[in-house]
Design a protein around this motif. Structure first.
Motif, PDB file in Angstrom:
ATOM      1  N   LYS A 217      -8.146  -2.661  -3.869  1.00 52.20           N
ATOM      2  CA  LYS A 217      -8.947  -3.208  -2.767  1.00 52.20           C
ATOM      3  C   LYS A 217     -10.432  -3.295  -3.139  1.00 52.20           C
ATOM      4  O   LYS A 217     -11.157  -4.168  -2.644  1.00 52.20           O
ATOM      5  CB  LYS A 217      -8.724  -2.380  -1.506  1.00 52.20           C
ATOM      6  CG  LYS A 217      -7.289  -2.487  -0.957  1.00 52.20           C
ATOM      7  CD  LYS A 217      -6.899  -3.933  -0.632  1.00 52.20           C
ATOM      8  CE  LYS A 217      -5.541  -4.041   0.044  1.00 52.20           C
ATOM      9  NZ  LYS A 217      -5.196  -5.424   0.409  1.00 52.20           N
TER      10      LYS A 217
ATOM     11  N   TYR B 156      -4.344   2.066  -5.104  1.00 52.40           N
ATOM     12  CA  TYR B 156      -4.594   1.186  -3.951  1.00 52.40           C
ATOM     13  C   TYR B 156      -6.096   0.950  -3.778  1.00 52.40           C
ATOM     14  O   TYR B 156      -6.540  -0.183  -3.589  1.00 52.40           O
ATOM     15  CB  TYR B 156      -4.003   1.815  -2.694  1.00 52.40           C
ATOM     16  CG  TYR B 156      -4.193   0.976  -1.448  1.00 52.40           C
ATOM     17  CD1 TYR B 156      -3.512  -0.219  -1.280  1.00 52.40           C
ATOM     18  CD2 TYR B 156      -5.062   1.387  -0.433  1.00 52.40           C
ATOM     19  CE1 TYR B 156      -3.684  -0.990  -0.138  1.00 52.40           C
ATOM     20  CE2 TYR B 156      -5.239   0.621   0.711  1.00 52.40           C
ATOM     21  CZ  TYR B 156      -4.555  -0.567   0.861  1.00 52.40           C
ATOM     22  OH  TYR B 156      -4.726  -1.330   1.979  1.00 52.40           O
TER      23      TYR B 156
ATOM     24  N   ASN C 223      -1.815  -7.077  -5.241  1.00 54.78           N
ATOM     25  CA  ASN C 223      -3.033  -7.038  -4.417  1.00 54.78           C
ATOM     26  C   ASN C 223      -4.220  -7.781  -5.029  1.00 54.78           C
ATOM     27  O   ASN C 223      -5.113  -8.214  -4.289  1.00 54.78           O
ATOM     28  CB  ASN C 223      -3.441  -5.588  -4.149  1.00 54.78           C
ATOM     29  CG  ASN C 223      -2.491  -4.907  -3.171  1.00 54.78           C
ATOM     30  OD1 ASN C 223      -1.491  -5.467  -2.770  1.00 54.78           O
ATOM     31  ND2 ASN C 223      -2.813  -3.684  -2.792  1.00 54.78           N
TER      32      ASN C 223
ATOM     33  N   SER D 140      -9.763  -3.382   2.328  1.00 52.03           N
ATOM     34  CA  SER D 140      -9.450  -2.134   3.046  1.00 52.03           C
ATOM     35  C   SER D 140     -10.664  -1.230   2.946  1.00 52.03           C
ATOM     36  O   SER D 140     -11.437  -1.315   1.985  1.00 52.03           O
ATOM     37  CB  SER D 140      -8.245  -1.438   2.393  1.00 52.03           C
ATOM     38  OG  SER D 140      -8.118  -0.119   2.883  1.00 52.03           O
TER      39      SER D 140
ATOM     40  N   TYR E 260       0.813  -1.213   0.000  1.00 56.20           N
ATOM     41  CA  TYR E 260       0.000   0.000   0.000  1.00 56.20           C
ATOM     42  C   TYR E 260       0.848   1.266   0.000  1.00 56.20           C
ATOM     43  O   TYR E 260       0.645   2.144   0.821  1.00 56.20           O
ATOM     44  CB  TYR E 260      -1.000   0.026   1.158  1.00 56.20           C
ATOM     45  CG  TYR E 260      -0.427  -0.298   2.508  1.00 56.20           C
ATOM     46  CD1 TYR E 260      -0.051   0.713   3.387  1.00 56.20           C
ATOM     47  CD2 TYR E 260      -0.262  -1.607   2.897  1.00 56.20           C
ATOM     48  CE1 TYR E 260       0.480   0.408   4.618  1.00 56.20           C
ATOM     49  CE2 TYR E 260       0.263  -1.924   4.117  1.00 56.20           C
ATOM     50  CZ  TYR E 260       0.626  -0.910   4.971  1.00 56.20           C
ATOM     51  OH  TYR E 260       1.153  -1.216   6.185  1.00 56.20           O
TER      52      TYR E 260
END
Ligand SMILES: NC(=O)c1ccc[n+]([C@@H]2O[C@H](COP(=O)([O-])OP(=O)(O)OC[C@H]3O[C@@H](n4cnc5c(N)ncnc54)[C@H](O)[C@@H]3O)[C@@H](O)[C@H]2O)c1
Length: 256
Positions: free
Chosen positions: A162, A158, A119, A145, A98
């Motif tokens: 997620k 990011y 990810n 997240s 991250y």
């Protein structure tokens, strides 16, 4: 498929005889998860590309396998080791990166590619390989997240990764449910881990009170790795026998 309903609380959280794999289990959230699963009786394998994770794994009587989850052979080797002869019961897709993305104009294609590769793509591969080694059904917990729920300025790559984890969780829950495999996700808020400390080091140097930032939620409690591990224990155990495709937000109420 009819699940056997346990009668006592102890039975509900007893993971004796279960085999678990925790990716990125060497420190931070993954380490807390591995500890709690071992405490509940599971046979745990920690997969991490940091050699220091080996000492941690041995301290909780877990096995260690050196593994970069983006390397296909290393990942399938880790799944094989964790599954053993009996097969795997629990996969915690925790490893993730991250780094601060920065303003969209500054984000390179290479950066986005790497973010999605670790990810999303590698987590997808881990689920595929692990599901293949779950002959008796199982439970998969994906680390998402709150950034995948709401998005945020300067963390777009990011957030996208997620958000994809959440979509994958729901899709895989539908697909793998008939095989007795439950798939759920946890969306942590800010949690005090080595990764977060590293990321915030420049801000700390600039005067940011990190503990205050980590406690900036309605409960005023600093998020700790074990707060997340407790959620994983819920999904990994029979406490959640009828739960699949769920995204559990654990953030001290910060997104409430
Ligand atoms: N800490 C937070 O505030 C927070 C919030 C929301 C979500 N998350 C998610 O939780 C997960 C864990 O975060 P953390 O803060 O504990 O991170 P961390 O950086 O403190 O620890 C991550 C661990 O994963 C390992 N790892 C990283 N990339 C790997 C790879 N390619 N292959 C194998 N191992 C790898 C590292 O060696 C390390 O042991 C991540 O998916 C992260 O996105 C964290």
């Amino acid at each position: 498929m009819t699940a056997q309903l346990s009668t006592s609380l102890t039975d509900l959280i007893d993971l004796s005889g279960k085999r678990a794999l925790v990716t990125g289990g060497g420190k931070g959230i993954g380490a807390a998860v591995a500890s709690r699963l071992a405490e509940a009786g599971a046979t745990v394998t920690v997969a991490d590309f940091d050699p220091a994770a080996a000492d941690f794994a041995s301290s909780i009587n877990a096995a260690f396998v050196s593994c970069d989850i983006t390397a296909a052979k290393e990942l399938s080797n880790a799944v094989d080791l964790a599954a053993g002869e009996a097969g795997l019961d629990i996969l915690v897709n925790n490893a993730g990166i991250y780094p601060t993305t920065g303003p969209v104009a500054d984000v390179t294609d290479e950066f986005v590619h790497r973010m999605l590769d670790v990810n999303v793509r590698a987590q997808f591969s881990a689920t595929r390989d692990a599901a293949d080694r779950m002959p008796n059904g199982g439970t998969i917990v994906n680390m998402a997240s709150i950034a995948g729920l709401g998005g945020g300025a300067n963390i777009s790559a990011y957030s996208a990764s997620k958000g994809a984890v959440i979509a994958l969780t729901r899709a895989h829950a539908n697909e793998l449910g008939p095989k007795g495999i439950r798939v759920n996700a946890i969306a942590p808020g800010i949690i005090d881990t080595p990764g977060v400390q590293d990321q915030m080091a420049p801000l700390k140097a600039g005067g940011l009170d990190i503990e205050k930032r980590i406690s900036a939620n309605p409960l005023g409690i600093g998020g700790r790795p074990d707060h997340i591990a407790r959620g994983v224990l819920f999904f990994a155990s029979d406490l959640s026998a009828f739960v699949s495709g769920h995204v559990l937000v654990i953030d001290g109420g910060s997104t409430a």
